[in-house]
Design an enzyme around this catalytic site. Structure first.
Site, PDB file in Angstrom:
ATOM      1  N   GLU A  43       0.160   7.537  -4.247  1.00 56.96           N
ATOM      2  CA  GLU A  43      -0.072   8.338  -3.346  1.00 56.96           C
ATOM      3  C   GLU A  43      -0.761   9.623  -3.720  1.00 56.96           C
ATOM      4  O   GLU A  43       0.016  10.251  -4.636  1.00 56.96           O
ATOM      5  CB  GLU A  43       0.862   8.528  -2.303  1.00 56.96           C
ATOM      6  CG  GLU A  43       0.800   9.713  -1.143  1.00 56.96           C
ATOM      7  CD  GLU A  43       1.864   9.564  -0.195  1.00 56.96           C
ATOM      8  OE1 GLU A  43       1.742   9.877   1.134  1.00 56.96           O
ATOM      9  OE2 GLU A  43       3.165   9.440  -0.685  1.00 56.96           O
ATOM     10  N   ASP A  49      -1.083  -0.259  -9.616  1.00 53.48           N
ATOM     11  CA  ASP A  49      -1.981  -0.018  -8.652  1.00 53.48           C
ATOM     12  C   ASP A  49      -1.810  -0.926  -7.336  1.00 53.48           C
ATOM     13  O   ASP A  49      -2.303  -1.832  -7.041  1.00 53.48           O
ATOM     14  CB  ASP A  49      -3.311  -0.058  -9.058  1.00 53.48           C
ATOM     15  CG  ASP A  49      -4.462   0.289  -8.300  1.00 53.48           C
ATOM     16  OD1 ASP A  49      -4.289   0.880  -7.121  1.00 53.48           O
ATOM     17  OD2 ASP A  49      -5.764  -0.343  -8.376  1.00 53.48           O
ATOM     18  N   HIS A  59      -2.204   4.437  -1.601  1.00 53.09           N
ATOM     19  CA  HIS A  59      -1.553   4.735  -0.566  1.00 53.09           C
ATOM     20  C   HIS A  59      -1.876   5.859   0.147  1.00 53.09           C
ATOM     21  O   HIS A  59      -1.444   7.083   0.268  1.00 53.09           O
ATOM     22  CB  HIS A  59       0.079   5.101  -1.013  1.00 53.09           C
ATOM     23  CG  HIS A  59       1.137   5.001   0.049  1.00 53.09           C
ATOM     24  ND1 HIS A  59       1.732   4.002   0.432  1.00 53.09           N
ATOM     25  CD2 HIS A  59       1.428   6.237   0.687  1.00 53.09           C
ATOM     26  CE1 HIS A  59       2.608   4.184   1.333  1.00 53.09           C
ATOM     27  NE2 HIS A  59       2.299   5.570   1.670  1.00 53.09           N
ATOM     28  N   ASP A  83      -0.332  10.271   4.373  1.00 52.78           N
ATOM     29  CA  ASP A  83       0.203  10.385   5.961  1.00 52.78           C
ATOM     30  C   ASP A  83      -0.483  11.686   6.746  1.00 52.78           C
ATOM     31  O   ASP A  83      -1.681  12.164   6.270  1.00 52.78           O
ATOM     32  CB  ASP A  83       1.544  10.657   5.929  1.00 52.78           C
ATOM     33  CG  ASP A  83       2.090  12.126   5.268  1.00 52.78           C
ATOM     34  OD1 ASP A  83       1.073  12.859   4.976  1.00 52.78           O
ATOM     35  OD2 ASP A  83       3.456  12.153   4.990  1.00 52.78           O
TER      36      ASP A  83
END
Length: 627
Positions: free
Chosen positions: A475, A466, A414, A81
């Site tokens: 992530e 995955d 991610h 993020d």
């Protein structure tokens, strides 16, 4: 049928032989280290430097903090993020600095000290900007909830960039304490290269420790938007952690007395733990203070330091499964397993810590006494290596969980920036919802390879999916990757003379050339397998002009063979400054010894110097002859 059975038997035998070879394999830890540095470059927020190697990233977050009237441009994005969470970022910088301190020689020999210092400084420059007053620290930029509602590139961010702070009325002893620890550790790492910067880091570290100690409280009670994402379990460990690092950085007795006086009250000699992480620093404190004791520096505090070491031994014994049943949990494949989300961070941290403790015990000629028997330091080191090797591919899935390393690694991680084409490829902005529709659910691999990202890793049964939405396993995080700097440096030094099938040249387009002669192939000038010279690289002085820091690099070329060497040709790449002591040739980036020093006698040395900002230049041998 008999022929078929015979063929099957031959196949199975070959498979067993291959698995046995893999079991004894030494991985290319220097390649893994270089890729780890690339991950930190990819996580940079702010104005990117000209030396940026991850070219699919662009400038971002250039107005962070401006709404609150403070400059918070820079620092690192936390994971997949774009929130800048202060607590895990500070722990990340502490671990980067600790690895650099412990393995300075190894990192320098790998020609990676420039990258190590830049990785640290990208965080410390941000922390000093965020520390706007002695009792004010800006601890977060961005809101996790709104950020996670969008799937967009950092360069396209449309989410709110509100900044959050702690102060004397809204304290955060854990956050301020960890940031103090990061700056103190960084001061040690920078001291040999930039003493003025080191001194500045210490000024901030001392102020932050005083702030953390005087105004006590949990940071996520003050920065409530952090609570859902990085909840703090307490601040006592961070106060002890900060004081311990300040003692190591300053040698001032006040800080050693602090950890002794507060040993019981703050849990330093009470907590026996099996986890070391961004939230729990007790094992790190206990091992650092064990070093003080084993070096004979305990003095009047020896009895309390022995209690700290007893708890350090508990952690180490638990890791090697010799703790009377109170051991760390291991998956069937041998990986430490603590929690579902991003479990690899606990494995990398424990591996680094046991590698360091192994070194401390070895230096003191000491052994580890566990409830289930006495342990040699080598057994601790072997545990650390087992965790690193699991990460790099020695696991039931035969998959590297370090992205870009080896033949098989996760390709659907991610991570917003990795999963959406670069702004230099798709020029139009990718909107908040458009990112989900066009890229998040896309079954194809990510368009950008996030080299060096350590993903969350497999579950407690070594199973791994995955899948991009599977953020618990795919992530990457800053805090998970930071211990790898020291761990891979240590492992490379230990395995450089023994190389297995996984020790091969990097597939990364950003790979840094190494000082090590073992990685440099000489042309057909002789038949010897080993290049006769080695490079000893050091930074002798540093200064700052405006926003640029310049380093004076000295490189010693040493003829370690028994014969005179002539016609020595060197390749020097990424040289952006001036160089003295070598003669350029007509070939690009190629240099030779000056006319008056054409022969390098056996055992002799020759020095050259260059000055530039940023990381070191890449020096390697192109050719030579024996005289």
């Amino acid at each position: 049928m008999r022929s078929l059975n015979f063929g099957v038997c031959i196949f199975l035998v070959c498979l067993l032989v291959f698995k046995a070879a893999v079991a004894e394999a030494y991985f290319n830890y220097d390649d893994a280290l270089d890729k780890t540095f690339l991950f930190f470059e990819a996580q940079r927020s702010g104005k990117l430097p000209a030396t940026q190697r991850v070219k699919w990233r662009g400038d971002s977050g250039l107005k962070d903090g401006f709404l609150q009237g403070v400059n918070l441009v820079g620092g690192y994005y936390d994971a997949g993020d774009h929130v800048k969470f202060g607590l895990p970022m500070a722990f990340t910088v502490t671990m980067l600095a600790w690895g650099t301190i412990e393995y300075r020689k190894e990192i320098t020999d790998l020609n990676q000290m420039g990258h190590a210092l830049w990785a640290i400084r990208w965080g410390t420059d941000y922390f000093m900007k965020a520390h706007t007053q002695p009792n004010v620290l800006w601890g977060q930029v961005g809101d996790g909830d709104s950020d996670h509602y969008c799937w967009e590139r950092a360069e396209d961010m449309t989410t709110p960039r509100e900044a959050f702070k702690i102060d004397q009325n809204h304290p955060g002893s854990d956050l301020a304490g960890e940031t103090a620890a990061a700056l103190a550790a960084a001061a040690i790492a920078f001291k040999p290269y930039n003493s003025s910067y080191s001194n500045l880091l210490l000024v901030h570290a001392k102020q932050l420790f005083t702030f953390a100690n005087r105004f006590r409280g949990l940071y996520d009670d003050s920065i409530k938007s952090a609570h859902q994402f990085y909840t703090s379990s307490g601040y006592s460990d961070e106060l002890l952690w900060a004081a311990t690092w300040l003692y190591r950085a300053t040698n001032e007795e006040y800080y050693l007395k602090y950890v002794v006086d507060n040993a019981v009250y703050m849990g330093g000699t009470g907590w026996a733990v099996k986890e070391f992480s961004w939230d729990n620093k007790y094992a790190g404190v206990q091992i650092l203070l064990s070093k003080v004791l084993m070096e004979g520096k305990g003095g009047a505090y020896t009895s309390t330091l022995k209690k700290y070491q007893a708890k350090a031994d508990y952690f180490a014994c638990a890791c090697v499964q010799k703790n009377a049943g109170y051991n760390v949990h291991l998956t069937p494949g041998g990986l430490i397993y603590v929690r579902e989300w991003n479990n690899m961070q606990y494995a990398s941290a424990a591996a680094f810590l046991t590698a360091v403790y192994s070194d401390y015990l070895s230096a003191a000629n000491a052994k580890l006494t566990c409830p289930d028997g006495q342990i040699q330091p080598l057994e601790l080191f072997n545990f650390a290596k087992s965790q690193a090797d699991y990460i790099l591919g020695k696991n039931p899935k035969s998959m590297s969980y370090l992205v870009g390393f080896g033949p098989k690694y996760p390709v659907h991680i991610h991570h917003r920036g990795a999963s959406i084409p670069s702004v230099y490829t798709v020029h139009s902005a990718v909107g908040c919802v458009q990112g989900f529709e066009s890229w998040y659910y896309r079954p194809q691999p990510n368009p950008n390879v996030l080299y060096g990202a350590l993903v969350g890793g497999p579950d407690q049964n070594d199973n791994f999916s995955d899948d991009r939405p599977n953020y618990e396993e795919t992530e990457p995080t800053l805090s998970g990757s930071a211990p790898l700097l020291g761990l891979f440096s240590k492992l490379h030094a230990s395995s450089s003379k023994t190389k297995g099938p996984y020790h091969k040249e990097s597939s990364s387009p950003y790979q840094t050339s190494l000082n090590s002669y073992e990685e440099t192939a000489a042309p057909n000038t002789n038949s010897d397998a080993e290049v006769p010279v080695e490079f000893l690289h050091s930074i002798t002085t540093t200064w700052t002009v405006g926003e640029t820091t310049y380093y004076r690099h000295r490189v010693i070329i040493k003829n370690k063979s028994q014969k005179p060497v002539t016609n020595l040709k060197l390749s020097i790449e990424n040289l952006s400054g001036s160089l003295w002591g070598l003669s350029p040739t007509q070939e690009k980036n190629t240099y030779e010894l000056p006319q008056w020093q054409k022969v390098l006698k056996a055992g002799s040395e020759y020095k050259f110097v260059y000055v530039q900002g940023g990381p070191q230049a890449k020096v390697s041998v192109l050719g030579y002859k024996y005289n």
